[in-house]
Each structure stands twice: as structure tokens, then as C-alpha cells.
Design an enzyme around this catalytic site. Structure first.
Site, mmCIF file in Angstrom:
data_model
loop_
_atom_site.group_PDB
_atom_site.id
_atom_site.type_symbol
_atom_site.label_atom_id
_atom_site.label_comp_id
_atom_site.label_asym_id
_atom_site.label_seq_id
_atom_site.Cartn_x
_atom_site.Cartn_y
_atom_site.Cartn_z
ATOM 1 N N ASP A 1 -41.193 60.305 35.264
ATOM 2 C CA ASP A 1 -40.627 60.799 33.300
ATOM 3 C C ASP A 1 -41.486 61.799 33.102
ATOM 4 O O ASP A 1 -41.458 62.660 31.329
ATOM 5 C CB ASP A 1 -40.620 59.925 32.150
ATOM 6 C CG ASP A 1 -39.695 59.799 31.378
ATOM 7 O OD1 ASP A 1 -38.721 60.930 31.514
ATOM 8 O OD2 ASP A 1 -39.123 59.042 30.612
ATOM 9 N N LYS B 1 -39.574 65.311 32.579
ATOM 10 C CA LYS B 1 -38.759 66.088 31.583
ATOM 11 C C LYS B 1 -38.871 66.928 31.676
ATOM 12 O O LYS B 1 -38.821 68.123 30.562
ATOM 13 C CB LYS B 1 -38.827 65.509 29.769
ATOM 14 C CG LYS B 1 -37.900 63.813 29.811
ATOM 15 C CD LYS B 1 -38.589 63.147 28.390
ATOM 16 C CE LYS B 1 -37.592 62.450 28.399
ATOM 17 N NZ LYS B 1 -39.075 60.654 28.600
ATOM 18 N N ASP C 1 -38.490 73.976 31.688
ATOM 19 C CA ASP C 1 -39.047 75.397 30.893
ATOM 20 C C ASP C 1 -37.828 76.092 32.595
ATOM 21 O O ASP C 1 -36.638 75.159 33.187
ATOM 22 C CB ASP C 1 -40.638 75.308 31.464
ATOM 23 C CG ASP C 1 -41.097 76.733 30.714
ATOM 24 O OD1 ASP C 1 -40.410 77.808 30.795
ATOM 25 O OD2 ASP C 1 -42.616 76.606 30.325
HETATM 26 P P1 BMP Z 1 -40.262 52.226 25.020
HETATM 27 O O1 BMP Z 1 -38.830 50.219 25.897
HETATM 28 O O2 BMP Z 1 -41.119 51.036 25.537
HETATM 29 O O3 BMP Z 1 -38.983 51.526 24.043
HETATM 30 O O4 BMP Z 1 -39.797 52.550 26.050
HETATM 31 C C1 BMP Z 1 -38.679 53.302 26.418
HETATM 32 C C2 BMP Z 1 -39.558 54.540 28.026
HETATM 33 O O5 BMP Z 1 -37.887 55.814 28.520
HETATM 34 C C3 BMP Z 1 -40.230 55.645 27.398
HETATM 35 O O6 BMP Z 1 -41.551 55.674 28.523
HETATM 36 C C4 BMP Z 1 -39.492 56.736 27.078
HETATM 37 O O7 BMP Z 1 -40.338 58.369 27.099
HETATM 38 C C5 BMP Z 1 -38.409 57.072 27.622
HETATM 39 N N1 BMP Z 1 -37.211 57.709 27.481
HETATM 40 C C6 BMP Z 1 -36.605 57.146 26.353
HETATM 41 O O8 BMP Z 1 -36.834 56.026 25.475
HETATM 42 N N2 BMP Z 1 -35.520 56.979 25.632
HETATM 43 C C7 BMP Z 1 -34.750 58.366 26.455
HETATM 44 O O9 BMP Z 1 -33.557 59.030 26.051
HETATM 45 C C8 BMP Z 1 -35.219 58.458 27.713
HETATM 46 C C9 BMP Z 1 -36.253 58.704 27.907
HETATM 47 O O10 BMP Z 1 -36.722 58.969 29.228
#
Ligand code: BMP
Length: 260
Positions: A91, A93, A96
């Protein structure tokens, strides 16, 4: 907006090879659960992957949060991934210009293009960013996931920006396997995989802007394909038991759709 095709049908119309692979994997393994392994120690991630690997289609990493990273981590994770049949999603993201993301994808400490089956990309720099991935994606037939919407409070990936990301995906299907989004919109075609983070049973959000929905709501009401669950699983005292619950909830929601 409903997609009325099953994953195995969508595998046949997908253009990016990793999209086809993931649709087929979900159909045969019967899971549309992805886990975000946001742990900072490589052995903790490997232990999690080993314990929940049988339940998931995708394991999502943030490789740059690991404190003791070295290349043995990648080979160990790849071995667990092939044993339990899941794909690896970094992930990163990327955001650039094309020339810079090419370096960030292929070079540096992590050499992401060598091992990631899919990576996330922000389209804020414009569609030419995709040029920067073309060489690296060919190494393993990997795919890009464009961020069309985000789960966090106040996200700016909305409205016309979201529409532009969908258009960017539809115009670059060889490279783009799917979208990170919170809902299926009409223009999101059936050959794209829709993945949704911000999923948890027992919480509506955290103190840093994250917002959660349930698996049933996302898969059934919002009609996306895959839920991504992080803390809801890895912070539970019994991650495996919890992963089984999320898997069942999201798969049953998928199976309850009206297919033709
Ligand atoms: P969690 O379920 O612990 O909140 O984690 C969500 C994961 O998804 C994290 O790794 C975060 O970087 C990613 N993420 C997110 O939460 N929302 C988005 O819109 C895009 C993501 O990549």
C-alpha cells in the site's frame, strides 16, 4: 448500482492479469477478505500471515513501517503466501511524477516491483504517472489500484476527482487492476476489482480520522468486492478466530447478491 456477475465471470473479462488472478483466487478459495498487516516487526507480520493466511485473498503491507526490515522478510512472506494461496499488496500510495515513481517502484531499499502483486497509486499528478509503472509491472504481471475514494474523515478524493480516477482506470486497464473506494459507482466497470478499507465490526472510527463500516454494509449495500481489515483483526487477542468471522461475514454478503 449492482454488479450481477460472479467473480469467476469477472475474471474472464478483466484485462490486467493480476485482476484475473485475484478474481479467480477469490472464487476458488471462497474469500473476499484482505488483511492490513500494519505491524512494525517482521516476525509479527510473518506470524500473523501464517495464522490467518488460510482465510484471506490478499495481505496488505506498509513495508516502510517495519523497523527490522531486510530482504529475508520478503522471501519468508512469499513462502507463506504461496503455501496459503494469497496475494501481496504493498500500500505504497505512489503520488509523484512518472520518472520518480519508476525509481520508487523498482529501486531503493524495498524494490517493490520485484515482489508486490499490487500497489496503490494516487492520480493527483495526472494519468502520465502510469507510464512510470509500465516496466516494473511487467516483471510479475502485477497491477495498480487507484485511490478513487478514501475512508478517512474529510477526504478530498470525492466528486469530480473520484470520477477522474475511474476514468483513469478505465483508460489504462492493462496496468490498472482496480480501485480503492467506499462504494460501487455506475462507471466502475466489472473488470475492475473494488477494494474497501475502513472496515470493523466493533468500532465506528479512531482518533485520527479513520471511519469504519461493517463488512455486510460494504459488500451488500455499497456493493464493492473486497473488505480490507487491519486493527479489527491484528489487534484482536485471537486474530485467527476473528479473521474467520470477517471472512464469513464478507463472503456471505457477497453470496447474498442477486447474480444472473
Ligand atoms: P485499519 O483497519 O486498522 O483502520 O487499517 C486500514 C488500512 O487501510 C491501513 O493500512 C490504511 O493505510 C489503509 N487505508 C485506509 O484505511 N483508508 C483508505 O482510504 C485507504 C487505505 O489504504
Amino acid at each position: 448500482v449492482a454488479s450481477n456477475k460472479r467473480f469467476e465471470e469477472r475474471a474472464k473479462i478483466a484485462v490486467n492479469p493480476m485482476a484475473t488472478k485475484l478474481f479467480n483466487l477469490m472464487a476458488s478459495k471462497k474469500t473476499n477478505l484482505a488483511v492490513a498487516a500494519d505491524l512494525t516487526n517482521k516476525q509479527e507480520i510473518l506470524n500473523l500471515a501464517e495464522s490467518i493466511g488460510s482465510e484471506i485473498c490478499v495481505l496488505k503491507t506498509h513495508i516502510d513501517i517495519i523497523e527490522d526490515y531486510d530482504q529475508t522478510f520478503i522471501s519468508a512472506l512469499e513462502a507463506i503466501a504461496s503455501k496459503h494461496n494469497f496475494l501481496i499488496f504493498e500500500d505504497r500510495k505512489f503520488a509523484d511524477i512518472g520518472n520518480t515513481v519508476k525509481y520508487q517502484f523498482e529501486n531503493g531499499v524495498y524494490q517493490i516491483s520485484k515482489w508486490a502483486h499490487m500497489v496503490t497509486v494516487h492520480g493527483v499528478a495526472g494519468s502520465a504517472i502510469i507510464e512510470g509503472f509500465k516496466d516494473g509491472l511487467k516483471q510479475n504481471g502485477s497491477g495498480l489500484l487507484l485511490l478513487a475514494q478514501m475512508s478517512s474523515k474529510g477526504s478530498m478524493c470525492v466528486g469530480e476527482y473520484t470520477n477522474q480516477m475511474i476514468e483513469m482506470a478505465n483508460n489504462n486497464k492493462e496496468q490498472v487492476m482496480g480501485l480503492i473506494c467506499q462504494e460501487r459507482l455506475q462507471s466502475m466497470t466489472d473488470n475492475l476489482v473494488l477494494m474497501t478499507p475502513g472496515v470493523q465490526f466493533n468500532s465506528t472510527g479512531d482518533k485520527m480520522g479513520q471511519q469504519y463500516n461493517t463488512p455486510e454494509y460494504i459488500i451488500k449495500e455499497k456493493n464493492t468486492d473486497i473488505i480490507i481489515v487491519g486493527r479489527g483483526i491484528y489487534q484482536n487477542s485471537q486474530p485467527k478466530t476473528e479473521a474467520i468471522k470477517y471472512r464469513a461475514a464478507s463472503w456471505n454478503a457477497y453470496e447474498s447478491k442477486n447474480f444472473n
